[in-house]
Design an enzyme around this catalytic site. Sequence first.
Site, PDB file in Angstrom:
ATOM      1  N   SER A  23       0.909  -1.230  -0.154  1.00  0.00           N
ATOM      2  CA  SER A  23      -0.078   0.009  -0.139  1.00  0.00           C
ATOM      3  C   SER A  23       0.917   1.013   0.026  1.00  0.00           C
ATOM      4  CB  SER A  23      -0.902  -0.100   1.297  1.00  0.00           C
ATOM      5  OG  SER A  23      -2.054   1.066   1.145  1.00  0.00           O
ATOM      6  N   ASN A  24       0.227   2.430   0.286  1.00  0.00           N
ATOM      7  CA  ASN A  24       1.055   3.819   0.289  1.00  0.00           C
ATOM      8  C   ASN A  24       0.628   4.463   1.391  1.00  0.00           C
ATOM      9  OD1 ASN A  24      -1.216   5.629  -0.734  1.00  0.00           O
ATOM     10  ND2 ASN A  24      -0.816   4.351  -2.241  1.00  0.00           N
ATOM     11  N   HIS A  25       1.200   5.651   1.605  1.00  0.00           N
ATOM     12  CA  HIS A  25       0.675   6.570   2.833  1.00  0.00           C
ATOM     13  C   HIS A  25      -0.380   7.574   2.563  1.00  0.00           C
ATOM     14  CE1 HIS A  25       3.718   5.310   5.666  1.00  0.00           C
ATOM     15  NE2 HIS A  25       4.622   5.582   4.778  1.00  0.00           N
ATOM     16  N   SER A  26      -1.139   7.256   1.653  1.00  0.00           N
ATOM     17  CA  SER A  26      -2.267   8.456   1.286  1.00  0.00           C
ATOM     18  C   SER A  26      -3.150   8.439   2.594  1.00  0.00           C
ATOM     19  CB  SER A  26      -3.090   7.877   0.122  1.00  0.00           C
ATOM     20  OG  SER A  26      -4.242   8.746  -0.201  1.00  0.00           O
ATOM     21  N   ALA A  48      -4.632   7.435  -4.350  1.00  0.00           N
ATOM     22  CA  ALA A  48      -3.359   6.997  -4.778  1.00  0.00           C
ATOM     23  C   ALA A  48      -3.275   5.603  -4.888  1.00  0.00           C
ATOM     24  CB  ALA A  48      -2.513   7.406  -3.627  1.00  0.00           C
TER      25      ALA A  48
END
Length: 228
Positions: free
Chosen positions: A29-32, A96
């Site tokens: 995943s990512n930090h959005s 994102a």
Amino acid sequence: PADRPAEGLHVVITAGPTREPLDPVRYLSNHSSGKMGYALATAAAALGARVTLISGPVALPTPAGVERLDVESAREMHDAAQRLAGDCDLFIGCAAVADYRAEAPAEHKLKKQEGEDTLTLRLVKNPDIIAAVAARPDRPFVVGFAAETRDLAAYAHDKLARKGLDMVVANDVSRVGLGFGADDNAALLLWREGDTTGQADLPPQPKAELAEAVIRRALECLTPPAGD
Ligand code: C5P
């Protein structure tokens, strides 16, 4: 009511990160944070629109009066976007989206391999959700985001053309205190105006204000003021 320019319009917004499973307990995943997408949903609803928020996993409450569809992976987000795209006036891709997912997520929890110091994951490309919406014959007005660390205007122009978007909200994510996870943001707005490109510089401001400015500009493009 006086200031409800989005009355009668259906706005669909993607927000937050996606999660791409590796096995039953792990993901990429990512930090959005989802803050910008949720601010857009709030602003669109306040301006009178019917709003559907397609949301990846975030820790934010659902804005009042907004319908929220929770999804996890990019493919789930893509399916939800395709279901709604033919039935909306304005589509804003603020999520994102993970560019890649595991080619074959493991059915059971991956185990450490005795005597192996490396593990190779094979990834495959996810669908481009916003480009697929923009490619539909019954396309709504499509607004995309561009997060860049340099050459903001050039990449934003390229994104407008390459993904077939009507408007791009470009932000410089290298500026401290702005963008990812922050409460404030600044943006360069680009939109198609016939054969030319309209442009506006939105200075650093709370995401709520920036969101309203973006929605208002999109509405002006969608429904030009009568009388001229
Ligand atoms: O290609 P890039 O990720 O820089 O483009 C960002 C824009 O495209 C955002 O509007 C984002 O929501 C959208 N996007 C998408 N599906 C993807 C990747 C990006 O809708 N797979």
